[in-house]
Design a protein around this motif. Structure first.
Motif, PDB file in Angstrom:
ATOM      1  N   PHE A   1       4.368   3.282 -14.284  1.00 10.15           N
ATOM      2  CA  PHE A   1       4.749   2.112 -12.487  1.00 10.15           C
ATOM      3  C   PHE A   1       4.548   3.228 -11.142  1.00 10.15           C
ATOM      4  O   PHE A   1       4.521   3.222 -10.744  1.00 10.15           O
ATOM      5  CB  PHE A   1       5.557   1.402 -12.838  1.00 10.15           C
ATOM      6  CG  PHE A   1       6.028   0.443 -11.828  1.00 10.15           C
ATOM      7  CD1 PHE A   1       5.092  -0.561 -11.332  1.00 10.15           C
ATOM      8  CD2 PHE A   1       7.327   0.595 -10.728  1.00 10.15           C
ATOM      9  CE1 PHE A   1       5.489  -0.851 -10.020  1.00 10.15           C
ATOM     10  CE2 PHE A   1       7.442  -0.337  -9.531  1.00 10.15           C
ATOM     11  CZ  PHE A   1       6.121  -1.530  -9.269  1.00 10.15           C
ATOM     12  N   LEU A   2       6.248   4.356 -11.423  1.00 14.97           N
ATOM     13  CA  LEU A   2       6.375   4.715 -10.809  1.00 14.97           C
ATOM     14  C   LEU A   2       5.316   5.786 -10.185  1.00 14.97           C
ATOM     15  O   LEU A   2       4.988   6.190  -8.293  1.00 14.97           O
ATOM     16  CB  LEU A   2       7.401   5.815 -10.736  1.00 14.97           C
ATOM     17  CG  LEU A   2       8.783   5.693 -10.889  1.00 14.97           C
ATOM     18  CD1 LEU A   2       9.991   6.031 -11.396  1.00 14.97           C
ATOM     19  CD2 LEU A   2       9.251   4.654  -9.968  1.00 14.97           C
ATOM     20  N   ASN A   3       4.549   6.185 -11.157  1.00 22.52           N
ATOM     21  CA  ASN A   3       3.395   7.355 -10.810  1.00 22.52           C
ATOM     22  C   ASN A   3       1.967   6.319  -9.736  1.00 22.52           C
ATOM     23  O   ASN A   3       1.042   6.312  -8.390  1.00 22.52           O
ATOM     24  CB  ASN A   3       2.287   7.493 -11.671  1.00 22.52           C
ATOM     25  CG  ASN A   3       3.082   9.167 -12.389  1.00 22.52           C
ATOM     26  OD1 ASN A   3       3.700   9.243 -11.666  1.00 22.52           O
ATOM     27  ND2 ASN A   3       3.303   9.071 -13.306  1.00 22.52           N
ATOM     28  N   PHE A   4       1.907   4.730 -10.098  1.00 21.82           N
ATOM     29  CA  PHE A   4       1.661   4.076  -9.440  1.00 21.82           C
ATOM     30  C   PHE A   4       1.492   3.762  -7.765  1.00 21.82           C
ATOM     31  O   PHE A   4       1.028   3.592  -7.276  1.00 21.82           O
ATOM     32  CB  PHE A   4       1.185   2.643  -9.990  1.00 21.82           C
ATOM     33  CG  PHE A   4       1.039   1.879  -9.733  1.00 21.82           C
ATOM     34  CD1 PHE A   4      -0.786   1.085  -9.078  1.00 21.82           C
ATOM     35  CD2 PHE A   4       1.620   0.216  -9.163  1.00 21.82           C
ATOM     36  CE1 PHE A   4      -0.976   0.005  -8.222  1.00 21.82           C
ATOM     37  CE2 PHE A   4       1.465  -0.738  -8.366  1.00 21.82           C
ATOM     38  CZ  PHE A   4      -0.070  -0.839  -7.957  1.00 21.82           C
ATOM     39  N   VAL A   5       3.205   3.859  -7.544  1.00 23.98           N
ATOM     40  CA  VAL A   5       3.633   3.563  -6.634  1.00 23.98           C
ATOM     41  C   VAL A   5       3.550   4.597  -5.655  1.00 23.98           C
ATOM     42  O   VAL A   5       3.351   4.552  -4.641  1.00 23.98           O
ATOM     43  CB  VAL A   5       5.315   3.220  -7.023  1.00 23.98           C
ATOM     44  CG1 VAL A   5       5.773   3.662  -5.402  1.00 23.98           C
ATOM     45  CG2 VAL A   5       5.806   1.998  -7.380  1.00 23.98           C
ATOM     46  N   LYS A   6       3.396   5.718  -6.316  1.00 25.88           N
ATOM     47  CA  LYS A   6       3.868   7.002  -5.246  1.00 25.88           C
ATOM     48  C   LYS A   6       1.749   7.037  -5.094  1.00 25.88           C
ATOM     49  O   LYS A   6       2.343   8.117  -3.763  1.00 25.88           O
ATOM     50  CB  LYS A   6       4.223   8.110  -6.539  1.00 25.88           C
ATOM     51  CG  LYS A   6       5.586   8.847  -6.325  1.00 25.88           C
ATOM     52  CD  LYS A   6       5.353   9.605  -7.525  1.00 25.88           C
ATOM     53  CE  LYS A   6       6.970   9.618  -7.833  1.00 25.88           C
ATOM     54  NZ  LYS A   6       7.473  10.806  -9.186  1.00 25.88           N
ATOM     55  N   GLY A   7       1.429   6.498  -5.541  1.00 23.48           N
ATOM     56  CA  GLY A   7       0.095   6.611  -5.481  1.00 23.48           C
ATOM     57  C   GLY A   7      -0.167   6.070  -4.280  1.00 23.48           C
ATOM     58  O   GLY A   7      -1.225   6.314  -3.470  1.00 23.48           O
ATOM     59  N   ARG A   8      -0.152   4.745  -4.307  1.00 23.45           N
ATOM     60  CA  ARG A   8      -0.020   3.680  -3.353  1.00 23.45           C
ATOM     61  C   ARG A   8       0.705   4.255  -1.992  1.00 23.45           C
ATOM     62  O   ARG A   8      -0.019   2.933  -1.238  1.00 23.45           O
ATOM     63  CB  ARG A   8       0.202   2.563  -3.437  1.00 23.45           C
ATOM     64  CG  ARG A   8      -0.231   1.513  -2.760  1.00 23.45           C
ATOM     65  CD  ARG A   8       0.000  -0.385  -3.301  1.00 23.45           C
ATOM     66  NE  ARG A   8      -0.235  -0.887  -2.408  1.00 23.45           N
ATOM     67  CZ  ARG A   8      -0.233  -1.837  -1.059  1.00 23.45           C
ATOM     68  NH1 ARG A   8       0.554  -1.487  -0.633  1.00 23.45           N
ATOM     69  NH2 ARG A   8      -0.966  -2.358  -0.966  1.00 23.45           N
ATOM     70  N   GLU A   9       1.496   4.485  -1.784  1.00 23.34           N
ATOM     71  CA  GLU A   9       2.543   4.990  -0.651  1.00 23.34           C
ATOM     72  C   GLU A   9       1.859   6.029   0.255  1.00 23.34           C
ATOM     73  O   GLU A   9       2.010   6.067   1.401  1.00 23.34           O
ATOM     74  CB  GLU A   9       3.934   6.040  -1.662  1.00 23.34           C
ATOM     75  CG  GLU A   9       4.972   4.864  -1.672  1.00 23.34           C
ATOM     76  CD  GLU A   9       6.266   5.847  -2.552  1.00 23.34           C
ATOM     77  OE1 GLU A   9       7.510   5.061  -2.441  1.00 23.34           O
ATOM     78  OE2 GLU A   9       5.731   6.797  -2.991  1.00 23.34           O
ATOM     79  N   LEU A  10       0.425   6.997   0.106  1.00 25.73           N
ATOM     80  CA  LEU A  10      -0.081   7.701  -0.090  1.00 25.73           C
ATOM     81  C   LEU A  10      -1.097   7.226   0.921  1.00 25.73           C
ATOM     82  O   LEU A  10      -1.718   7.784   2.147  1.00 25.73           O
ATOM     83  CB  LEU A  10      -1.162   8.791  -0.848  1.00 25.73           C
ATOM     84  CG  LEU A  10      -0.602   9.876  -2.458  1.00 25.73           C
ATOM     85  CD1 LEU A  10      -1.619   9.934  -2.699  1.00 25.73           C
ATOM     86  CD2 LEU A  10       0.461  10.398  -0.844  1.00 25.73           C
ATOM     87  N   PHE A  11      -1.400   6.202   1.073  1.00 21.38           N
ATOM     88  CA  PHE A  11      -2.077   5.016   1.678  1.00 21.38           C
ATOM     89  C   PHE A  11      -1.618   3.981   2.762  1.00 21.38           C
ATOM     90  O   PHE A  11      -2.469   3.411   3.352  1.00 21.38           O
ATOM     91  CB  PHE A  11      -4.034   4.967   1.129  1.00 21.38           C
ATOM     92  CG  PHE A  11      -3.653   4.411   0.318  1.00 21.38           C
ATOM     93  CD1 PHE A  11      -3.960   2.560   0.499  1.00 21.38           C
ATOM     94  CD2 PHE A  11      -3.726   4.812  -0.613  1.00 21.38           C
ATOM     95  CE1 PHE A  11      -4.231   1.740  -0.832  1.00 21.38           C
ATOM     96  CE2 PHE A  11      -3.511   3.614  -1.919  1.00 21.38           C
ATOM     97  CZ  PHE A  11      -4.285   2.505  -1.877  1.00 21.38           C
ATOM     98  N   LYS A  12      -0.463   3.187   2.035  1.00 26.99           N
ATOM     99  CA  LYS A  12      -0.681   1.715   2.567  1.00 26.99           C
ATOM    100  C   LYS A  12       1.242   1.584   2.234  1.00 26.99           C
ATOM    101  O   LYS A  12       1.603   2.417   1.424  1.00 26.99           O
ATOM    102  CB  LYS A  12      -0.613   1.290   2.320  1.00 26.99           C
ATOM    103  CG  LYS A  12      -2.389   0.212   2.336  1.00 26.99           C
ATOM    104  CD  LYS A  12      -1.831   0.098   4.062  1.00 26.99           C
ATOM    105  CE  LYS A  12      -3.437  -0.868   4.179  1.00 26.99           C
ATOM    106  NZ  LYS A  12      -3.778  -0.760   5.678  1.00 26.99           N
TER     107      LYS A  12
END
Length: 222
Positions: A68-79
């Protein structure tokens, strides 16, 4: 463009959506209250609507699953993506969907529970593309699905399903496959999904599967 599993239909990417199917307030309260009260040890989040720039707000917890943390980090890059203690504070805001990320077996159990709740919702469960031990469970308004949004777009644009090519890689694409004249599953789609497609590509969705489908069915290349 159709996005968020059919929540939105855009006529073009620079304008407001011509279709928006947000979760109803009583549904948001029921689902988020259930998650809050039952202490299920899962990571979950909400995504705010177009009007609020698609902020993703996830439940503040003492610890999170690494996936889940990796999912969050990925999304933080664009929104905008950030935690909050009580997601019920946002029920007055437009919410496209409530999502849960975790072990697939656990999500499968939760999906059955949500399908039997009082309010009518569309519950979508699919494997994580990069790790089939994990999955994503999304709870959307009953009018939100790829096939329903696609049907609306076809009516608006006066396009026949006979002229429709659908390409997909997961369970949330099956309805779209049933609608399209030509349905294509990518090589790394689950076997259960491939059974609903008329064709399966040689390439995966990370290796040019869409290009392969276009070359065969649009450009007429072998």
């Amino acid at each position: 463009m159709i996005s968020a599993n059919g929540v939105y239909v855009f006529d073009d990417i620079f304008s407001e959506p011509i279709v928006k199917n947000y979760l109803k307030e009583n549904t948001k309260i029921e689902i988020l209250s259930f998650l809050e009260q039952n202490h299920l040890d899962v990571d979950y989040y909400i995504v705010l609507g177009f009007e609020e720039d698609f902020h993703m707000i996830y439940k503040l917890r003492e610890s999170y699953d690494t996936y889940f943390l990796n999912f969050v980090k990925g999304r933080e890059l664009f929104k905008p993506t950030y935690p909050q203690k009580n997601l019920l504070d946002f029920v007055k805001s437009p919410i496209s969907h409530i999502g849960i990320v975790g072990r697939y077996d656990k999500l499968k159990y939760l999906a059955d529970i949500f399908k039997n709740l009082k309010h009518n919702v569309n519950v979508i469960l699919y494997y994580a593309a990069d790790n089939k031990d994990y999955g994503f469970l999304e709870i959307l308004d009953i009018e939100s699905s790829k096939e329903k949004a696609l049907s609306k777009l076809l009516r608006i644009k006066m396009i026949s399903p006979e002229n429709l090519l659908a390409i997909g890689d997961n369970f949330n694409d099956i309805g779209m496959f049933k609608l399209a004249q030509i349905s294509v599953a990518v090589a790394n789609a689950p076997d259960e999904v491939k059974r609903f497609a008329k064709f399966v590509t040689h390439a995966t969705n990370n290796q040019g599967a869409v290009a392969e489908a276009f070359e065969r069915f649009i450009l007429g290349q072998k």
